[in-house]
Enzyme design. Sequence first.
Site, PDB file in Angstrom:
ATOM      1  N   LYS A   1       5.417   3.028  -7.516  1.00  0.00           N
ATOM      2  CA  LYS A   1       4.075   2.681  -7.417  1.00  0.00           C
ATOM      3  C   LYS A   1       3.656   3.753  -6.262  1.00  0.00           C
ATOM      4  CE  LYS A   1       4.143  -1.848  -8.894  1.00  0.00           C
ATOM      5  NZ  LYS A   1       4.407  -3.310  -8.310  1.00  0.00           N
TER       6      LYS A   1
ATOM      7  N   GLN B   1       4.244  -7.659  -3.959  1.00  0.00           N
ATOM      8  CA  GLN B   1       5.163  -7.484  -5.166  1.00  0.00           C
ATOM      9  C   GLN B   1       6.139  -8.823  -5.237  1.00  0.00           C
ATOM     10  OE1 GLN B   1       5.811  -4.652  -6.810  1.00  0.00           O
ATOM     11  NE2 GLN B   1       7.677  -5.803  -8.049  1.00  0.00           N
TER      12      GLN B   1
ATOM     13  N   ASP C   1      -3.859  -6.814  -8.861  1.00  0.00           N
ATOM     14  CA  ASP C   1      -2.944  -7.135 -10.019  1.00  0.00           C
ATOM     15  C   ASP C   1      -3.718  -8.202 -10.991  1.00  0.00           C
ATOM     16  OD1 ASP C   1      -0.287  -6.852  -9.851  1.00  0.00           O
ATOM     17  OD2 ASP C   1      -0.054  -7.961  -8.057  1.00  0.00           O
TER      18      ASP C   1
END
Length: 281
Positions: A52, A96, A119
């Site tokens: 990422k 995460q 997200d």
Amino acid sequence: MILIDGKKAAAELRAELKEEVAELKSKHNKVPGLTVILIGDLTPSQIYVRNKEKSANEVGLKSEVIKYPNSVEEKTVLEKIQELNSDETVSGILVQLPLPKHIDKQKVIEAIDPSKDVDGFHPMNVGNLSSGYESSIPCTPLGCYLLIKKIEPNLSGKKAVVVGRSNLNGKPMTQLLLKENCTVTITHSKTKDLKAECLEADIIVAAVGIPELVRGDWVKKDAIVIDVGINKTDNGIVGDVHFDEVSKNAKALTPVPGGVGPMTIACLLKNTIDCFKRSQI
Ligand code: GUN
């Protein structure tokens, strides 16, 4: 059969995003920023987060990773999120998953300012997506959606079967397909006859975490099949779809790896840029 090249699609999307970041930079004299919080030392999470960060830098985003040991207190994480919420240089925040057991995942998700929730997991974004309003969209289903649209731009009236009902994939995938006027069936572990459901589908999205569950004789000729699965087996990494069998029937199929995976990260970058753009209005 069309082998859907997720690597290529992701590279194209990243190239578009890189141009967009350059334009935003010249217009606003600043670039979107992505901050990732990584807790603990799980290897897959470390690899994801490294990828990422690399991709974010590649397209010109400001990127930061904040690492905590497994033993970090929930309070410390929540305080850091508050700090990032009020930091104007941070456009997107991603924590995460999975988290250590002593940290309440839902509390962490809800602490993130919905306008920085790249997200799309915050209940406000989940609700907005299901109501058809503007929202952050979870990266993996968004990536699947973009791949499907490349193959079939007009999805209206198509029958879609989503295998799996998770908050990360199955549910948001269903909302995206509904928005496109598909007739959507969500299936799961208690579905009576999964094969019969799949045989009805023009589009199958398999996101259930069972190696090679979807077989060749489950798939209608000319269906589009998207495989979200990443399953470790004795024979290496396989998807939720039996690739060899299904490739004989399907019109288009994503491979594992090299299908949905690369699109997920590209969509995270897209979400970060979209959060930035909404914050500049
Ligand atoms: N872990 C595995 N996939 C994801 C994801 O899409 N978002 C976050 N935050 N963690 C993950």
